[in-house]
Scaffold this motif. Structure first.
Motif, mmCIF file in Angstrom:
data_model
loop_
_atom_site.group_PDB
_atom_site.id
_atom_site.type_symbol
_atom_site.label_atom_id
_atom_site.label_comp_id
_atom_site.label_asym_id
_atom_site.label_seq_id
_atom_site.Cartn_x
_atom_site.Cartn_y
_atom_site.Cartn_z
ATOM 1 N N GLY A 21 0.384 -1.182 -0.118
ATOM 2 C CA GLY A 21 0.069 -0.732 0.345
ATOM 3 C C GLY A 21 0.949 0.914 -0.218
ATOM 4 O O GLY A 21 2.452 1.452 -0.450
ATOM 5 N N SER A 22 0.475 2.402 0.359
ATOM 6 C CA SER A 22 0.157 3.920 0.671
ATOM 7 C C SER A 22 1.945 4.078 1.685
ATOM 8 O O SER A 22 2.240 2.568 2.192
ATOM 9 C CB SER A 22 -0.163 4.327 0.446
ATOM 10 N N ASP A 23 2.627 5.054 1.630
ATOM 11 C CA ASP A 23 3.172 5.514 2.663
ATOM 12 C C ASP A 23 2.307 5.544 3.930
ATOM 13 O O ASP A 23 3.179 5.469 5.141
ATOM 14 C CB ASP A 23 3.899 7.214 2.074
ATOM 15 N N ARG A 24 1.526 6.020 3.080
ATOM 16 C CA ARG A 24 0.638 5.682 4.994
ATOM 17 C C ARG A 24 0.507 4.230 5.774
ATOM 18 O O ARG A 24 0.743 4.937 7.055
ATOM 19 C CB ARG A 24 -0.672 6.605 4.620
ATOM 20 N N ASP A 25 -0.311 4.325 4.571
ATOM 21 C CA ASP A 25 0.100 2.321 5.287
ATOM 22 C C ASP A 25 1.289 2.095 5.710
ATOM 23 O O ASP A 25 0.719 1.489 6.669
ATOM 24 C CB ASP A 25 -0.569 1.349 3.976
ATOM 25 N N LYS A 26 2.401 2.252 5.669
ATOM 26 C CA LYS A 26 3.963 2.079 6.112
ATOM 27 C C LYS A 26 3.670 3.129 7.349
ATOM 28 O O LYS A 26 4.403 1.478 8.007
ATOM 29 C CB LYS A 26 4.415 1.528 4.992
ATOM 30 N N LEU A 27 3.624 3.797 7.555
ATOM 31 C CA LEU A 27 3.874 4.452 8.472
ATOM 32 C C LEU A 27 2.835 3.937 9.477
ATOM 33 O O LEU A 27 3.118 3.371 11.246
ATOM 34 C CB LEU A 27 3.326 6.304 8.313
ATOM 35 N N ASP A 28 1.779 3.554 9.214
ATOM 36 C CA ASP A 28 0.794 2.903 10.156
ATOM 37 C C ASP A 28 0.975 1.864 10.568
ATOM 38 O O ASP A 28 0.718 1.322 11.002
ATOM 39 C CB ASP A 28 -0.685 3.050 9.568
ATOM 40 N N ALA A 29 1.515 0.878 9.993
ATOM 41 C CA ALA A 29 2.200 -0.360 10.365
ATOM 42 C C ALA A 29 3.216 -0.240 11.284
ATOM 43 O O ALA A 29 2.728 -0.954 11.663
ATOM 44 C CB ALA A 29 2.835 -1.510 9.033
ATOM 45 N N VAL A 30 3.853 0.697 11.563
ATOM 46 C CA VAL A 30 5.079 0.825 12.184
ATOM 47 C C VAL A 30 4.331 0.657 13.183
ATOM 48 O O VAL A 30 4.629 0.137 14.152
ATOM 49 C CB VAL A 30 6.231 1.320 11.801
ATOM 50 N N VAL A 31 3.298 1.769 13.525
ATOM 51 C CA VAL A 31 3.286 2.082 14.868
ATOM 52 C C VAL A 31 2.179 1.332 15.039
ATOM 53 O O VAL A 31 1.501 1.521 16.495
ATOM 54 C CB VAL A 31 1.731 3.991 14.242
#
Length: 399
Positions: free
Chosen positions: A92-102
């Motif tokens: 998915g998107s960069d936002r999805d990847k950021l959310d995955a870390v959090v």
């Protein structure tokens, strides 16, 4: 190594595990005990008993207590690496990847709530290699989170992206500093909301003149008692209460060892004096800031400003105040623990004025406090006092 979503703790008293799981079980139980009572306050026999095995049997798995601590630290480092890996594996998107870390970090902290503080305070008892390894894995996780944040918010300077990444991880880790009872899913959602506020923040720009100086020095002409207190604090922070002798404190203060006991009956008495000093300063500064405030908004800002000023000016004192209370004499420990709770209660009441929900207020207050503490005590100083205050106010007002 269990993934962050697998319970790594909470297994105390269970004994029917496969042989291959036994080391992980013992280290997870030990991590909880070390967190609760300090590395030096826990014996091998207690760890064995909590794991449901005999004392001698523990040597089949570890050579000594240091080996258990090292194993727990390496498992925690692997869990941090797994959190970072999940960002790259997320489609998915960069936002999805950021959310995955959090999301991965929130799961890790919730499932290891009782042992997270081990790596904040007891890592000093690791050998240099293991301590560097844990620090490197944490740094790598911050870098991954900062990189993902920069992709979502390209206008951010690199230093600001890293600051917000560090602050969000500290805000999440605040869950380990209190005992508010929430279901795992609710807790994880709350921690993700704290991280979201911090990752969306716009702190003021760094300024070369804005950092508060550390206030751990003592004038050459100060009284001997003051010199002993000033010498003890950085030693306690760096090496821990048990690893420091009264003779070393005397040497650091430039005072003959035999004269040290004219001022303090023992090391625990000296530690209590350190605590009363920190408690008195906090009570005076923060209490006055709230008492002088004309309204709720001014009280919130005054409390945050007073605490940030204390934290950044007294980094070593703050670290000792937060980590060594278990080594205080019993009477002093109970009294000073009440003082610490009263201070947290002050923050909770201020947070409740924004949202009248006691549980929510305590979670957000503890997140803000933990974030300030970590930013103030970090050796690299990723934030200025103004930036730390701005982020804490965002947590209290927007979560």
């Amino acid at each position: 190594m269990a993934s962050p979503g697998t319970r790594g703790t909470g297994t105390r008293g269970t004994s029917r595990l496969r042989t291959g799981d036994r080391r992980a079980q013992i280290s997870a139980i030990a991590a909880e005990l070390f967190s609760e009572r300090g590395y030096h306050g826990v014996g091998l026999g207690e760890i064995a008993s909590a794991a449901g095995i005999t004392g001698p049997a523990i040597y089949r798995h570890f050579p000594n207590k240091q080996g258990i601590l090292a194993h727990a630290a390496r498992e925690f480092a692997a869990a941090l690496t797994e959190c970072a890996r999940r960002a790259d594996a997320e489609p998915g998107s960069d936002r999805d990847k950021l959310d995955a870390v959090v999301r991965a970090v929130a799961e890790l902290v919730v499932h290891r709530r009782r042992s997270i503080r081990l790596y904040q305070w007891e890592a000093r008892h690791l050998d240099d290699e293991d301590r560097r390894h844990v620090a490197r894995c944490l740094g790598d996780l911050i870098s991954v989170l900062a990189h993902r944040l920069a992709a979502v918010r390209p206008e951010l300077p690199a230093a600001t992206a890293r600051l917000l990444a560090s602050a969000s991880l500290s805000g999440i880790a605040g869950w380990s500093t209190h005992r508010v009872a929430l279901g795992d899913k609710v807790a994880q959602a709350r921690l993700r909301s704290i991280a979201a506020v911090l990752l969306a923040a716009d702190p003021p720009a760094d300024s070369p003149t804005s950092a508060a100086p550390a206030g751990n020095g003592v004038p050459d002409l100060a009284a001997r008692r003051e010199k002993l207190l000033a010498a003890a604090v950085p030693l306690f922070r760096r090496r821990g209460f048990h690893a420091v002798s009264m003779e070393e404190i005397g040497t650091a203060a430039g005072i003959n060892a035999s004269s040290v006991y004219r001022h303090f009956s023992g090391k625990a008495d000296l530690l209590a004096a350190v605590y009363y000093r920190a408690a008195d300063r906090l009570t005076s500064a923060c209490g006055q800031a709230v008492a002088d405030a004309p309204d709720a908004e001014a009280a919130r800002r005054g409390l945050v400003a007073a605490y940030v000023d204390f934290a950044f000016r007294n980094r070593d004192l703050l670290a000792v105040y937060l980590s060594e209370y278990k080594n205080l004499p019993t009477g002093d420990r109970h009294e000073l623990r009440r003082a610490q709770r009263d201070h947290v209660r002050q923050w909770t009441l201020v947070a409740e004025r924004v949202r009248p929900d006691a549980q929510h207020a305590q979670v957000t207050a503890q997140a803000a406090l933990n974030m300030i503490n970590d930013l103030a005590m970090a050796s690299a100083q990723p934030a200025t006092p103004e930036q730390a205050a701005h982020l804490a106010l965002d947590v209290l007002h927007r979560v």
